[in-house]
Design an enzyme around this catalytic site. Sequence first.
Site, PDB file in Angstrom:
ATOM      1  N   TRP A  65       0.811  -1.219   0.000  1.00 19.35           N
ATOM      2  CA  TRP A  65       0.000   0.000   0.000  1.00 19.35           C
ATOM      3  C   TRP A  65       0.841   1.264   0.000  1.00 19.35           C
ATOM      4  O   TRP A  65       0.345   2.359  -0.218  1.00 19.35           O
ATOM      5  CB  TRP A  65      -0.966   0.002   1.199  1.00 19.35           C
ATOM      6  CG  TRP A  65      -0.329  -0.336   2.493  1.00 19.35           C
ATOM      7  CD1 TRP A  65       0.316   0.526   3.327  1.00 19.35           C
ATOM      8  CD2 TRP A  65      -0.244  -1.628   3.099  1.00 19.35           C
ATOM      9  NE1 TRP A  65       0.793  -0.155   4.410  1.00 19.35           N
ATOM     10  CE2 TRP A  65       0.461  -1.470   4.309  1.00 19.35           C
ATOM     11  CE3 TRP A  65      -0.700  -2.903   2.734  1.00 19.35           C
ATOM     12  CZ2 TRP A  65       0.736  -2.545   5.158  1.00 19.35           C
ATOM     13  CZ3 TRP A  65      -0.437  -3.955   3.580  1.00 19.35           C
ATOM     14  CH2 TRP A  65       0.265  -3.785   4.774  1.00 19.35           C
ATOM     15  N   GLU A  98      -5.107   0.468   6.484  1.00 21.19           N
ATOM     16  CA  GLU A  98      -5.047   1.124   7.800  1.00 21.19           C
ATOM     17  C   GLU A  98      -5.964   0.423   8.797  1.00 21.19           C
ATOM     18  O   GLU A  98      -5.589   0.222   9.950  1.00 21.19           O
ATOM     19  CB  GLU A  98      -5.448   2.605   7.684  1.00 21.19           C
ATOM     20  CG  GLU A  98      -4.416   3.482   6.994  1.00 21.19           C
ATOM     21  CD  GLU A  98      -3.133   3.628   7.814  1.00 21.19           C
ATOM     22  OE1 GLU A  98      -3.176   3.514   9.048  1.00 21.19           O
ATOM     23  OE2 GLU A  98      -2.068   3.832   7.197  1.00 21.19           O
ATOM     24  N   THR A 150      -3.347  -5.917  13.733  1.00 20.53           N
ATOM     25  CA  THR A 150      -2.628  -7.065  13.190  1.00 20.53           C
ATOM     26  C   THR A 150      -1.248  -6.610  12.770  1.00 20.53           C
ATOM     27  O   THR A 150      -1.090  -5.488  12.287  1.00 20.53           O
ATOM     28  CB  THR A 150      -3.412  -7.612  11.963  1.00 20.53           C
ATOM     29  OG1 THR A 150      -4.762  -7.796  12.356  1.00 20.53           O
ATOM     30  CG2 THR A 150      -2.854  -8.920  11.475  1.00 20.53           C
ATOM     31  N   TYR A 189      -6.838   9.557  13.665  1.00 25.26           N
ATOM     32  CA  TYR A 189      -5.560   9.017  13.192  1.00 25.26           C
ATOM     33  C   TYR A 189      -5.703   8.423  11.792  1.00 25.26           C
ATOM     34  O   TYR A 189      -4.924   8.732  10.881  1.00 25.26           O
ATOM     35  CB  TYR A 189      -5.030   7.949  14.182  1.00 25.26           C
ATOM     36  CG  TYR A 189      -3.858   7.215  13.593  1.00 25.26           C
ATOM     37  CD1 TYR A 189      -2.585   7.770  13.642  1.00 25.26           C
ATOM     38  CD2 TYR A 189      -4.037   6.004  12.908  1.00 25.26           C
ATOM     39  CE1 TYR A 189      -1.513   7.129  13.049  1.00 25.26           C
ATOM     40  CE2 TYR A 189      -2.975   5.362  12.314  1.00 25.26           C
ATOM     41  CZ  TYR A 189      -1.715   5.923  12.391  1.00 25.26           C
ATOM     42  OH  TYR A 189      -0.660   5.303  11.790  1.00 25.26           O
ATOM     43  N   ASP A 206       1.424   8.882  16.333  1.00 24.00           N
ATOM     44  CA  ASP A 206       1.077   7.620  16.972  1.00 24.00           C
ATOM     45  C   ASP A 206       2.144   7.321  18.030  1.00 24.00           C
ATOM     46  O   ASP A 206       3.025   8.156  18.284  1.00 24.00           O
ATOM     47  CB  ASP A 206       0.919   6.489  15.938  1.00 24.00           C
ATOM     48  CG  ASP A 206       2.235   6.130  15.268  1.00 24.00           C
ATOM     49  OD1 ASP A 206       3.272   6.775  15.561  1.00 24.00           O
ATOM     50  OD2 ASP A 206       2.248   5.193  14.452  1.00 24.00           O
ATOM     51  N   CYS A 242      20.042   2.924  17.227  1.00 24.50           N
ATOM     52  CA  CYS A 242      20.485   4.200  16.646  1.00 24.50           C
ATOM     53  C   CYS A 242      21.576   3.993  15.597  1.00 24.50           C
ATOM     54  O   CYS A 242      21.471   4.492  14.473  1.00 24.50           O
ATOM     55  CB  CYS A 242      21.002   5.102  17.738  1.00 24.50           C
ATOM     56  SG  CYS A 242      19.997   5.113  19.226  1.00 24.50           S
ATOM     57  N   CYS A 253      19.852  14.250  18.353  1.00 25.69           N
ATOM     58  CA  CYS A 253      19.004  13.518  19.300  1.00 25.69           C
ATOM     59  C   CYS A 253      19.490  13.657  20.742  1.00 25.69           C
ATOM     60  O   CYS A 253      20.619  13.315  21.071  1.00 25.69           O
ATOM     61  CB  CYS A 253      18.954  12.053  18.905  1.00 25.69           C
ATOM     62  SG  CYS A 253      17.993  11.074  20.068  1.00 25.69           S
TER      63      CYS A 253
HETATM   64  S1  SF4 Z   1      15.892   9.321  17.309  1.00 28.26           S
HETATM   65 FE1  SF4 Z   1      17.543   9.193  18.807  1.00 28.26          FE
HETATM   66  S2  SF4 Z   1      17.057   7.476  20.135  1.00 28.26           S
HETATM   67 FE2  SF4 Z   1      15.791   7.297  18.319  1.00 28.26          FE
HETATM   68  S3  SF4 Z   1      16.988   5.951  16.955  1.00 28.26           S
HETATM   69 FE3  SF4 Z   1      17.511   8.069  16.440  1.00 28.26          FE
HETATM   70  S4  SF4 Z   1      19.344   8.533  17.645  1.00 28.26           S
HETATM   71 FE4  SF4 Z   1      18.376   6.716  18.530  1.00 28.26          FE
END
Ligand code: SF4
Length: 306
Positions: free
Chosen positions: A33, A46, A52, A131, A149, A203, A214
Amino acid sequence: MTEAADPFEDVDTVTVQNALVSWYESDHREYPWRQMTDPYEILVSEVMSQQTQLGRVVAAWEDFLDRWPTVATLAAAERGEVVAFWSDHSLGYNNRAKYLHEAAQQVQAEYGGEFPEEPDELSELMGVGPYTANAVASFAFNNGDAVVDTNVKRVLYRAFGIPDDDRVFERAASALMPEGKSRIWNNAIMELGGVACEKTPSCDEASCPWREWCQAYQTGDFTAPDVPEQPDFEGSRRQFRGRVINTLSEHGSLELDELGPRIRVDYAPEGTYGREWLRGLLSDLAEDGLVELAGDGDSLTVTLRR
Ligand code: SF4
């Protein structure tokens, strides 16, 4: 965060957006999809995905569309047949089949067989919550808002420190989405939450494109609204110790400033996560007999003990 605070004031949002879209475009899980822009086919996927696992939805989705290829054919079907299909394919609550059938009849009766394109109108269809309406508007018409989500909340919470509040998440998700690109953006951020920023994140393994910004990656705190305890294997130091060992397995010996950027993208020799931080990590590893250190100060060379 107060009403006025901007969680993205210290980041270049265009760079952040481009990084995620490029990462998504270079590789992602393929679901049929995702190739489609037909709102009926997307709505079916969706509704099926709500209960599932995606891998199992593919076969059911294909069978469903073989049987009822258009919204008109579904609207004309006997409700009992649709419900029986749902049970036979173990797709969860039968009410979802009933609602889907009723939604198809609404599209026929109220919209002349053409799905509306606005999330607000889509959410008037039976069984279609905000959603799903937003997902259909995005994936079919590239006309949605940012999807929020559990996966998206986890990503935003970890990466940008967005607090656990639904309204704040929605505002932050909308602010980050590039305008007019809901189709690719929502796919990309959901993919990030699904394959990289999972409850136990991968990560580095998944080459997360947001490591540079991040907050969780920098602090090693990977808790999230749906992850109240630090994921087990990822206690921050343990994670970085693992990266040192992996990097040295590849390279044998490295100097401090050669090793640093290979284990964290935000390594800066004089910064918070710089030489001093790395020397602390390495001396623990040396005490445990895993590496050898030669030299001192900034010209430290580290070698993996075989
Ligand atoms: S957003 Fe941050 S915590 Fe999430 S996978 Fe990427 S580096 Fe890792």
